[in-house]
Design an enzyme around this catalytic site. Structure first.
Site, PDB file in Angstrom:
ATOM      1  N   LYS A   1     -12.923   0.023  -0.157  1.00  0.00           N
ATOM      2  CA  LYS A   1     -12.796   1.469   0.027  1.00  0.00           C
ATOM      3  C   LYS A   1     -12.385   2.189  -1.261  1.00  0.00           C
ATOM      4  O   LYS A   1     -12.951   3.205  -1.611  1.00  0.00           O
ATOM      5  CB  LYS A   1     -11.711   1.818   1.059  1.00  0.00           C
ATOM      6  CG  LYS A   1     -11.932   1.328   2.449  1.00  0.00           C
ATOM      7  CD  LYS A   1     -10.847   1.893   3.371  1.00  0.00           C
ATOM      8  CE  LYS A   1      -9.420   1.572   2.950  1.00  0.00           C
ATOM      9  NZ  LYS A   1      -8.981   0.192   3.165  1.00  0.00           N
TER      10      LYS A   1
ATOM     11  N   ARG B   1      -3.982   6.373   8.980  1.00  0.00           N
ATOM     12  CA  ARG B   1      -3.913   4.972   9.374  1.00  0.00           C
ATOM     13  C   ARG B   1      -3.425   4.813  10.806  1.00  0.00           C
ATOM     14  O   ARG B   1      -3.409   3.703  11.325  1.00  0.00           O
ATOM     15  CB  ARG B   1      -2.919   4.258   8.466  1.00  0.00           C
ATOM     16  CG  ARG B   1      -3.566   3.348   7.412  1.00  0.00           C
ATOM     17  CD  ARG B   1      -2.409   2.760   6.643  1.00  0.00           C
ATOM     18  NE  ARG B   1      -2.690   1.615   5.837  1.00  0.00           N
ATOM     19  CZ  ARG B   1      -3.099   1.663   4.571  1.00  0.00           C
ATOM     20  NH1 ARG B   1      -3.390   2.784   3.997  1.00  0.00           N
ATOM     21  NH2 ARG B   1      -3.235   0.535   3.891  1.00  0.00           N
TER      22      ARG B   1
ATOM     23  N   ARG C   1      -7.552 -10.745  -5.127  1.00  0.00           N
ATOM     24  CA  ARG C   1      -6.926  -9.598  -5.799  1.00  0.00           C
ATOM     25  C   ARG C   1      -5.473  -9.925  -6.139  1.00  0.00           C
ATOM     26  O   ARG C   1      -4.966  -9.517  -7.189  1.00  0.00           O
ATOM     27  CB  ARG C   1      -7.004  -8.375  -4.879  1.00  0.00           C
ATOM     28  CG  ARG C   1      -6.599  -7.091  -5.553  1.00  0.00           C
ATOM     29  CD  ARG C   1      -7.015  -5.887  -4.746  1.00  0.00           C
ATOM     30  NE  ARG C   1      -6.137  -5.651  -3.608  1.00  0.00           N
ATOM     31  CZ  ARG C   1      -6.331  -4.684  -2.701  1.00  0.00           C
ATOM     32  NH1 ARG C   1      -7.385  -3.904  -2.787  1.00  0.00           N
ATOM     33  NH2 ARG C   1      -5.496  -4.506  -1.709  1.00  0.00           N
TER      34      ARG C   1
ATOM     35  N   ARG D   1      -0.374  -7.871  -6.897  1.00  0.00           N
ATOM     36  CA  ARG D   1       0.229  -6.879  -6.006  1.00  0.00           C
ATOM     37  C   ARG D   1       1.122  -7.580  -4.993  1.00  0.00           C
ATOM     38  O   ARG D   1       0.696  -8.511  -4.324  1.00  0.00           O
ATOM     39  CB  ARG D   1      -0.874  -6.104  -5.266  1.00  0.00           C
ATOM     40  CG  ARG D   1      -1.186  -4.773  -5.902  1.00  0.00           C
ATOM     41  CD  ARG D   1      -2.333  -4.090  -5.215  1.00  0.00           C
ATOM     42  NE  ARG D   1      -2.053  -3.733  -3.823  1.00  0.00           N
ATOM     43  CZ  ARG D   1      -2.810  -2.897  -3.123  1.00  0.00           C
ATOM     44  NH1 ARG D   1      -3.866  -2.336  -3.684  1.00  0.00           N
ATOM     45  NH2 ARG D   1      -2.536  -2.612  -1.876  1.00  0.00           N
TER      46      ARG D   1
ATOM     47  N   ARG E   1      -0.574  -6.718   7.231  1.00  0.00           N
ATOM     48  CA  ARG E   1      -1.392  -5.511   7.038  1.00  0.00           C
ATOM     49  C   ARG E   1      -2.642  -5.565   7.909  1.00  0.00           C
ATOM     50  O   ARG E   1      -3.063  -4.548   8.462  1.00  0.00           O
ATOM     51  CB  ARG E   1      -1.750  -5.348   5.563  1.00  0.00           C
ATOM     52  CG  ARG E   1      -0.585  -4.786   4.756  1.00  0.00           C
ATOM     53  CD  ARG E   1      -0.666  -5.156   3.309  1.00  0.00           C
ATOM     54  NE  ARG E   1      -1.773  -4.517   2.635  1.00  0.00           N
ATOM     55  CZ  ARG E   1      -2.411  -5.041   1.603  1.00  0.00           C
ATOM     56  NH1 ARG E   1      -2.059  -6.226   1.142  1.00  0.00           N
ATOM     57  NH2 ARG E   1      -3.380  -4.382   1.028  1.00  0.00           N
TER      58      ARG E   1
HETATM   59  P1  AMP Z   1      -3.269   0.720   0.462  1.00  0.00           P
HETATM   60  O1  AMP Z   1      -3.346   0.714  -1.013  1.00  0.00           O
HETATM   61  O2  AMP Z   1      -4.059   1.845   1.086  1.00  0.00           O
HETATM   62  O3  AMP Z   1      -3.600  -0.611   1.081  1.00  0.00           O
HETATM   63  O4  AMP Z   1      -1.755   1.043   0.852  1.00  0.00           O
HETATM   64  C1  AMP Z   1      -0.712   0.189   0.436  1.00  0.00           C
HETATM   65  C2  AMP Z   1       0.499   0.359   1.329  1.00  0.00           C
HETATM   66  O5  AMP Z   1       0.974   1.724   1.271  1.00  0.00           O
HETATM   67  C3  AMP Z   1       0.277   0.100   2.809  1.00  0.00           C
HETATM   68  O6  AMP Z   1       0.331  -1.275   3.143  1.00  0.00           O
HETATM   69  C4  AMP Z   1       1.441   0.885   3.417  1.00  0.00           C
HETATM   70  O7  AMP Z   1       2.667   0.215   3.223  1.00  0.00           O
HETATM   71  C5  AMP Z   1       1.470   2.135   2.542  1.00  0.00           C
HETATM   72  N1  AMP Z   1       0.568   3.176   3.051  1.00  0.00           N
HETATM   73  C6  AMP Z   1      -0.570   3.646   2.454  1.00  0.00           C
HETATM   74  N2  AMP Z   1      -1.152   4.601   3.194  1.00  0.00           N
HETATM   75  C7  AMP Z   1      -0.389   4.743   4.301  1.00  0.00           C
HETATM   76  C8  AMP Z   1      -0.457   5.554   5.454  1.00  0.00           C
HETATM   77  N3  AMP Z   1      -1.475   6.417   5.633  1.00  0.00           N
HETATM   78  N4  AMP Z   1       0.517   5.440   6.386  1.00  0.00           N
HETATM   79  C9  AMP Z   1       1.545   4.591   6.214  1.00  0.00           C
HETATM   80  N5  AMP Z   1       1.670   3.780   5.171  1.00  0.00           N
HETATM   81  C10 AMP Z   1       0.722   3.839   4.205  1.00  0.00           C
END
Ligand code: AMP
Length: 193
Positions: free
Chosen positions: A13, A88, A127, A133, A144
């Site tokens: 994405k 989310r 990754r 990360r 996740r």
């Molecule tokens: P991502 O890079 O989109 O996978 O986001 C990394 C982490 O940020 C996620 O595992 C959550 O801990 C937090 N996070 C990102 N977007 C959201 C969201 N819309 N709602 C809640 N937590 C979020």
């Protein structure tokens, strides 16, 4: 153009959203990137969310919704946006719908990156090795994905019901997926022409 990208972690994405942002000159708004930037900068928000991200849990809705509300009000989002990682949860999706309604805007398209769990896990493990990360460690990855199935899949169904959902074959290469996206955008533009 107001676009949303939805799908499990590891589906590509972020990569595709960044590409759309460059091609259409609209900002790539990624909640994950915003949280990681806050952590790197050591802000109060960063300190609050750091343990949540490391564990692979979700940041509370209220905090995340406010972050997006402020971000979409910035001038560069006036011409549109690619929203990545938000909403989310169903409650975030409702908040987004309401927020857009208030400013008399609406989503044009929701790109859904469909990817089986085993492929997502394999990609995230790769990754983790490359980028280190913290939330790409095996336990956080599993958490996740579980949260994705529980809380984010209902969001996919929410947008499927609106007719805005464009399913993509996320297992294909980056260029192949981008070609599918370009087709979908061309069709959208033809309908609006
Ligand atoms: P991502 O890079 O989109 O996978 O986001 C990394 C982490 O940020 C996620 O595992 C959550 O801990 C937090 N996070 C990102 N977007 C959201 C969201 N819309 N709602 C809640 N937590 C979020």
């Amino acid at each position: 153009m107001n676009v949303l990208v939805l799908g499990p972690q590891g589906a590509g994405k972020g990569t595709q959203a960044a590409r759309i942002a460059v091609d259409f000159e609209i900002p790539h708004v990624s909640t994950g990137d915003m949280f990681r930037a806050a952590i790197a900068a050591g802000t109060a928000l960063g300190r609050r969310v750091e343990p949540i991200l490391s564990a692979g849990e979700l940041v509370p809705d209220a905090l995340t919704v406010e972050l997006i509300r402020e971000r979409l009000a910035e001038p560069d989002a006036g011409a549109g946006f690619v929203l990545d990682g938000f909403p989310r949860t169903l409650s975030q999706a409702d908040a987004l719908d309401e927020m857009l309604d208030q400013i008399d805007r609406s989503l044009d398209m929701v790109l859904f990156f469909d990817l089986p769990d085993d492929v997502a896990i394999e990609r995230l493990a790769g990754r983790a090795a490359e980028e280190g990360r913290a939330d790409d460690e095996p336990e956080a990855i599993a958490r996740r994905l579980a949260i994705y199935h529980e809380q984010t899949e209902p969001v996919v169904e929410h947008y499927r019901a609106t007719g805005l959902l464009v399913p993509l074959h996320a297992e294909r290469t980056v260029d192949e997926v981008y070609a599918e996206i370009s087709d979908a955008i061309a069709q959208l533009e033809a309908r609006h022409a």
